[in-house]
Design a protein around this motif. Structure first.
Motif, mmCIF file in Angstrom:
data_model
loop_
_atom_site.group_PDB
_atom_site.id
_atom_site.type_symbol
_atom_site.label_atom_id
_atom_site.label_comp_id
_atom_site.label_asym_id
_atom_site.label_seq_id
_atom_site.Cartn_x
_atom_site.Cartn_y
_atom_site.Cartn_z
ATOM 1 N N ILE A 72 0.848 -1.199 -0.083
ATOM 2 C CA ILE A 72 -0.005 -0.164 0.048
ATOM 3 C C ILE A 72 1.031 1.218 -0.168
ATOM 4 C CG2 ILE A 72 -1.646 1.087 1.475
ATOM 5 C CD1 ILE A 72 -2.531 -1.872 2.099
ATOM 6 N N ASP A 73 2.133 1.512 0.991
ATOM 7 C CA ASP A 73 2.697 2.310 0.930
ATOM 8 C C ASP A 73 4.342 2.002 1.069
ATOM 9 O OD1 ASP A 73 3.611 4.985 0.893
ATOM 10 O OD2 ASP A 73 3.147 5.557 2.787
ATOM 11 N N CYS A 74 5.044 2.345 1.221
ATOM 12 C CA CYS A 74 6.178 2.149 1.432
ATOM 13 C C CYS A 74 6.853 3.995 1.378
ATOM 14 C CB CYS A 74 7.053 1.768 0.828
ATOM 15 S SG CYS A 74 8.861 0.951 0.345
ATOM 16 N N GLY A 78 11.530 7.135 5.697
ATOM 17 C CA GLY A 78 10.823 6.817 7.073
ATOM 18 C C GLY A 78 11.372 5.450 7.496
ATOM 19 N N ARG A 79 12.002 4.481 6.862
ATOM 20 C CA ARG A 79 11.806 3.760 7.558
ATOM 21 C C ARG A 79 10.676 2.468 7.489
ATOM 22 N NH1 ARG A 79 16.475 2.893 4.705
ATOM 23 N NH2 ARG A 79 17.559 1.375 5.934
ATOM 24 N N ILE A 113 8.817 -8.565 3.586
ATOM 25 C CA ILE A 113 8.414 -7.616 2.792
ATOM 26 C C ILE A 113 9.275 -6.118 3.187
ATOM 27 C CG2 ILE A 113 6.857 -6.174 1.350
ATOM 28 C CD1 ILE A 113 4.785 -8.752 1.329
ATOM 29 N N THR A 114 9.279 -5.671 4.412
ATOM 30 C CA THR A 114 9.439 -4.289 4.797
ATOM 31 C C THR A 114 11.262 -4.329 4.753
ATOM 32 O OG1 THR A 114 7.758 -3.867 6.257
ATOM 33 C CG2 THR A 114 9.726 -2.549 6.350
ATOM 34 N N THR A 115 11.948 -5.833 5.208
ATOM 35 C CA THR A 115 13.086 -5.981 5.252
ATOM 36 C C THR A 115 13.924 -6.080 3.713
ATOM 37 O OG1 THR A 115 13.393 -8.164 5.276
ATOM 38 C CG2 THR A 115 13.336 -6.975 7.491
ATOM 39 N N ILE A 116 13.289 -6.262 2.806
ATOM 40 C CA ILE A 116 12.887 -6.604 1.384
ATOM 41 C C ILE A 116 13.222 -4.959 0.147
ATOM 42 C CG2 ILE A 116 12.578 -7.211 -1.301
ATOM 43 C CD1 ILE A 116 10.980 -9.360 0.494
ATOM 44 N N CYS A 117 12.156 -4.110 1.221
ATOM 45 C CA CYS A 117 11.575 -3.008 0.218
ATOM 46 C C CYS A 117 12.807 -1.973 1.216
ATOM 47 C CB CYS A 117 10.622 -2.388 0.659
ATOM 48 S SG CYS A 117 8.998 -3.139 -0.471
ATOM 49 N N ILE A 148 11.199 -0.291 10.743
ATOM 50 C CA ILE A 148 12.039 -0.928 11.538
ATOM 51 C C ILE A 148 12.553 -0.174 12.475
ATOM 52 C CG2 ILE A 148 14.795 -0.514 10.549
ATOM 53 C CD1 ILE A 148 13.951 -1.123 7.930
ATOM 54 N N THR A 149 13.310 -0.002 13.177
ATOM 55 C CA THR A 149 13.232 0.113 15.399
ATOM 56 C C THR A 149 14.529 0.414 14.899
ATOM 57 O OG1 THR A 149 12.843 -1.253 15.937
ATOM 58 C CG2 THR A 149 11.107 -0.498 16.020
#
Length: 188
Positions: A72-74, A78-79, A113-117, A148-149
Motif C-alpha cells: 500500500i505504501d513504502c 521513514g524506514r 517485505i519491509t526488509t526487502i523494500c 524498522i526500529t
C-alpha cells in the motif's frame, strides 16, 4: 538407492539453481530501480509495486502467495511500509474470525517485505513476539504497518501493528521481531 540419491541431489540442485535465477532477476530489477531513481515519486512506487506483484505471482501455492500481501505504501526514508492483506474465508477458525496463526504469518510476512523494500537483503526471522489484542474480522482488508526500529550489520529489528482498514484506530495485533541480515544475500 545410490541412483535415487543421485536423482534427489539433481532435483535439489535444479531447484536451488532455479530459485537463484529468480532471486538474481527480481533483485536485479529492484537494484536497478533504486540506483536509477533520482527522486522517490509515484512512478517509483508503481514500478516497485510491479516488481513485488511479479514476486507475488511466483509465490502462488506458497504461504506468502496464499495470504496475498500487497504494497500500500513504502516510506524508504521513514524506514516503514504499509502492507495490505485481503481477509479470506479459508483463514477463519471455528469461531469465524481469522486464525491466530494466519495473523502471525501476515505480521511476519509484512516485516519480511519491509526488509526487502528498505534493507534490500535476505532476512529470515530470528524471533517474533506477537500480542493479540482482539478478534480479527474475517472480511475486508487487513493492514500491517511495519517500522524498522534498529538496523545493525547482522540484525534488523521491526515493530508492526495490524488493523482492519475500516477501523484503523483499533489495533488487532502488534508484533516485534528480529531478522537476520546476510550481507550480499538478495531476497529474490
Amino acid at each position: 538407492p545410490p541412483m535415487a540419491e543421485k536423482e534427489k541431489k539433481g532435483l535439489f540442485a535444479r531447484l536451488r539453481d532455479g530459485l537463484q535465477k529468480t532471486r538474481d532477476t527480481l533483485m536485479g530489477r529492484v537494484d536497478t530501480l533504486v540506483k536509477e531513481t533520482r527522486k522517490i515519486d509515484d512512478e517509483f512506487y508503481e514500478e516497485l509495486e510491479d516488481i513485488l506483484a511479479e514476486a507475488e505471482e511466483r509465490n502462488k501455492g506458497m504461504v506468502a502467495g496464499m495470504i496475498k500481501p500487497y504494497l500500500i505504501d513504502c516510506d524508504y526514508n521513514g524506514r516503514r511500509t504499509l502492507i495490505g492483506f485481503p481477509a479470506q474465508d479459508w483463514e477463519r477458525n471455528p469461531n469465524g474470525v481469522i486464525h491466530g496463526g494466519i495473523i502471525a504469518t501476515m505480521l511476519d510476512t509484512a516485516m519480511g517485505i519491509t526488509t526487502i523494500c528498505i534493507v534490500d537483503s535476505l532476512t529470515p526471522t530470528i524471533n517474533l513476539h506477537i500480542s493479540y489484542l482482539r478478534p480479527c474480522p474475517a472480511d475486508g482488508i487487513l493492514a500491517v504497518k511495519s517500522q524498522i526500529t534498529m538496523e545493525g550489520g547482522s540484525v534488523v529489528q521491526l515493530r508492526s501493528e495490524m488493523y482492519d482498514t475500516r477501523e484503523p484506530e483499533v489495533l488487532i495485533a502488534t508484533a516485534e521481531g528480529a531478522f537476520r541480515r546476510f550481507k550480499n544475500a538478495k531476497p529474490f
